[in-house]
Design an enzyme around this catalytic site. Sequence first.
Site, PDB file in Angstrom:
ATOM      1  N   ASP A 223     -11.937   2.409   3.664  1.00  0.00           N
ATOM      2  CA  ASP A 223     -12.311   1.009   3.466  1.00  0.00           C
ATOM      3  C   ASP A 223     -13.810   0.885   3.187  1.00  0.00           C
ATOM      4  O   ASP A 223     -14.253  -0.120   2.610  1.00  0.00           O
ATOM      5  CB  ASP A 223     -11.997   0.191   4.730  1.00  0.00           C
ATOM      6  CG  ASP A 223     -10.671  -0.564   4.667  1.00  0.00           C
ATOM      7  OD1 ASP A 223     -10.270  -0.966   3.563  1.00  0.00           O
ATOM      8  OD2 ASP A 223     -10.063  -0.752   5.744  1.00  0.00           O
TER       9      ASP A 223
ATOM     10  N   LYS B  38       0.838  -1.207   0.000  1.00  0.00           N
ATOM     11  CA  LYS B  38       0.000   0.000   0.000  1.00  0.00           C
ATOM     12  C   LYS B  38       0.872   1.257   0.000  1.00  0.00           C
ATOM     13  O   LYS B  38       0.594   2.223  -0.718  1.00  0.00           O
ATOM     14  CB  LYS B  38      -0.930   0.007   1.220  1.00  0.00           C
ATOM     15  CG  LYS B  38      -2.142  -0.882   1.043  1.00  0.00           C
ATOM     16  CD  LYS B  38      -2.831  -1.229   2.349  1.00  0.00           C
ATOM     17  CE  LYS B  38      -3.872  -2.319   2.091  1.00  0.00           C
ATOM     18  NZ  LYS B  38      -4.373  -2.948   3.326  1.00  0.00           N
TER      19      LYS B  38
ATOM     20  N   GLN C 119      -5.570  -2.156   9.415  1.00  0.00           N
ATOM     21  CA  GLN C 119      -5.389  -3.456   8.779  1.00  0.00           C
ATOM     22  C   GLN C 119      -6.046  -4.559   9.619  1.00  0.00           C
ATOM     23  O   GLN C 119      -5.796  -4.668  10.821  1.00  0.00           O
ATOM     24  CB  GLN C 119      -3.886  -3.731   8.602  1.00  0.00           C
ATOM     25  CG  GLN C 119      -3.548  -5.001   7.870  1.00  0.00           C
ATOM     26  CD  GLN C 119      -3.906  -4.960   6.378  1.00  0.00           C
ATOM     27  OE1 GLN C 119      -3.935  -3.903   5.763  1.00  0.00           O
ATOM     28  NE2 GLN C 119      -4.178  -6.111   5.810  1.00  0.00           N
TER      29      GLN C 119
HETATM   30  N1  LIG Z   1      -8.758  -2.883   6.657  1.00  0.00           N
HETATM   31  C1  LIG Z   1      -8.472  -3.789   5.718  1.00  0.00           C
HETATM   32  N2  LIG Z   1      -8.715  -3.510   4.419  1.00  0.00           N
HETATM   33  C2  LIG Z   1      -8.419  -4.420   3.451  1.00  0.00           C
HETATM   34  O1  LIG Z   1      -8.665  -4.174   2.241  1.00  0.00           O
HETATM   35  C3  LIG Z   1      -7.830  -5.674   3.826  1.00  0.00           C
HETATM   36  C4  LIG Z   1      -7.581  -5.903   5.184  1.00  0.00           C
HETATM   37  N3  LIG Z   1      -7.921  -4.960   6.102  1.00  0.00           N
HETATM   38  N4  LIG Z   1      -7.042  -7.077   5.593  1.00  0.00           N
HETATM   39  C5  LIG Z   1      -6.650  -8.106   4.645  1.00  0.00           C
HETATM   40  C6  LIG Z   1      -7.416  -8.044   3.356  1.00  0.00           C
HETATM   41  C7  LIG Z   1      -6.702  -8.703   2.210  1.00  0.00           C
HETATM   42  N5  LIG Z   1      -6.359  -7.644   1.286  1.00  0.00           N
HETATM   43  C8  LIG Z   1      -5.535  -7.793   0.171  1.00  0.00           C
HETATM   44  C9  LIG Z   1      -4.989  -6.714  -0.491  1.00  0.00           C
HETATM   45  C10 LIG Z   1      -4.109  -6.882  -1.541  1.00  0.00           C
HETATM   46  C11 LIG Z   1      -3.769  -8.137  -1.969  1.00  0.00           C
HETATM   47  C12 LIG Z   1      -2.784  -8.291  -3.078  1.00  0.00           C
HETATM   48  O2  LIG Z   1      -2.236  -7.323  -3.584  1.00  0.00           O
HETATM   49  N6  LIG Z   1      -2.478  -9.505  -3.524  1.00  0.00           N
HETATM   50  C13 LIG Z   1      -1.523  -9.784  -4.577  1.00  0.00           C
HETATM   51  C14 LIG Z   1      -0.446 -10.746  -4.093  1.00  0.00           C
HETATM   52  C15 LIG Z   1       0.291 -10.264  -2.880  1.00  0.00           C
HETATM   53  C16 LIG Z   1       1.358 -11.261  -2.406  1.00  0.00           C
HETATM   54  O3  LIG Z   1       2.192 -11.668  -3.229  1.00  0.00           O
HETATM   55  O4  LIG Z   1       1.319 -11.613  -1.208  1.00  0.00           O
HETATM   56  C17 LIG Z   1      -2.219 -10.449  -5.745  1.00  0.00           C
HETATM   57  O5  LIG Z   1      -3.305 -11.040  -5.512  1.00  0.00           O
HETATM   58  O6  LIG Z   1      -1.712 -10.386  -6.847  1.00  0.00           O
HETATM   59  C18 LIG Z   1      -4.328  -9.229  -1.341  1.00  0.00           C
HETATM   60  C19 LIG Z   1      -5.220  -9.053  -0.285  1.00  0.00           C
HETATM   61  C20 LIG Z   1      -6.838  -6.469   1.760  1.00  0.00           C
HETATM   62  N7  LIG Z   1      -7.483  -6.637   2.913  1.00  0.00           N
END
Ligand SMILES: Nc1nc(=O)c2c([nH]1)NC[C@@H]1CN(c3ccc(C(=O)N[C@@H](CCC(=O)O)C(=O)O)cc3)C=[N+]21
Length: 335
Positions: free
Chosen positions: A163, A96, A140
């Site tokens: 969010d 982020k 988070q």
């Molecule tokens: N307050 C809050 N808001 C959220 O939006 C929130 C949260 N808490 N807690 C956890 C979940 C999960 N989440 C993700 C965000 C980006 C990827 C992401 O970028 N994933 C990459 C891979 C990342 C890697 O390689 O680990 C992809 O899918 O290509 C995944 C999951 C947001 N969340």
Amino acid sequence: MALSFSQACHDSVAGLRNSTRGVPVTSRARSASLRVCAAAAEGTATIIDGKMTAAAIRKEIATELAELKAKTSKVPGLAVVLVGNRKDSETYVRSKKKSCAEVGIESFGTELSDQATEEEILKVVADYNANPAVNGILVQLPLPKGINEQRVLDAISLEKDVDGFSPENIGQLAMRGRTPRFVPCTPKGCIELLERYNVPIAGKNAVVVGRSNIVGLPAALLLQNRDATVTIVHSRTKDAQKICADADIVIAALGKAEFMTGDWIKPGAAVIDVGINAVDDKTSPKGYKLVGDVNYKEASAKANWITPVPGGVGPMTICMLLKNTLEGFKQQNGL
Ligand SMILES: Nc1nc(=O)c2c([nH]1)NC[C@@H]1CN(c3ccc(C(=O)N[C@@H](CCC(=O)O)C(=O)O)cc3)C=[N+]21
Ligand SMILES: NC(=O)C1=CN([C@@H]2O[C@H](COP(=O)(O)OP(=O)(O)OC[C@H]3O[C@@H](n4cnc5c(N)ncnc54)[C@H](OP(=O)(O)O)[C@@H]3O)[C@@H](O)[C@H]2O)C=CC1
Ligand SMILES: [Mg+2]
């Protein structure tokens, strides 16, 4: 089957030609799509590229932000609060911050140990609420055991809830004719992908698997707002597979690795896989790999559109967070 694939290819290429808002308008993407269509006749889906789409949207955000900066001499600010030391959460938070820097959003961050008290977390949130340089606040999730997550989220001021998790905001999203301040990032990213790839939504059967407050429920509301006929499937649903197999659009957000096999997917469907699951993989240097909630190999042989994991919804979630932060900045500065 061959007929429906070729019809879909025709539609999708026509859509690309007519598209005015999206990534797919570039000639490179158009020829890529034509190549994909040749493959589709053999039963391979168009891959919805979340990584590329997110990169294109970040450019749009950076451009708009630069214009606003020239006009106001101010930039948007996003604060991320991380409590504890979960590896996955640390990865997201880093990602982020990097994305904020890329588009010109100022990032603020507070990291607390997993021993932090609820009062300490609330104090951090209160300080960001009062800080005019901060336009968006993200705590988070999940928070460590023993912390009342709801109480912490409720402390975020509605104006800065990028969010979009507040009851006020979800209520606005649910009611017809109302406009929420912020649309939750992950569901907003799913819809953005469907729209930029010209997947028809109105009048279609959409099934959302999962009913969490942060993904499943708002995803279902957004689809309904776009005139899909929406069914929500959850852990107590009977015949979930049969219900999904009738869906033109599936949003999978149940949190179980490769749970939805090919027989859950209707031929020609659009499959948006929200799931992020780490599974052991001895061949990877990290010792694990990420997979979705859908069995990609089987589903992509039946679907017309599918998002990969990684590289699908994940990058869009972060991108929509940037977009919401810009939105918050504009709202808070009367722009
Ligand atoms: N307050 C809050 N808001 C959220 O939006 C929130 C949260 N808490 N807690 C956890 C979940 C999960 N989440 C993700 C965000 C980006 C990827 C992401 O970028 N994933 C990459 C891979 C990342 C890697 O390689 O680990 C992809 O899918 O290509 C995944 C999951 C947001 N969340
Ligand atoms: N790509 C991204 O940006 C993001 C990805 N995620 C990922 O998305 C997935 C879902 O996340 P989240 O919504 O927070 O998860 P939750 O665990 O909060 O919710 C899971 C939902 O799935 C339902 N469910 C569980 N098992 C089944 C089943 N066998 N059949 C049908 N429904 C079932 C549950 O039902 P019930 O309500 O009855 O318990 C629940 O509603 C996870 O893999 C998560 O990592 C999450 C956020 C962002
Ligand atoms: Mg949860």
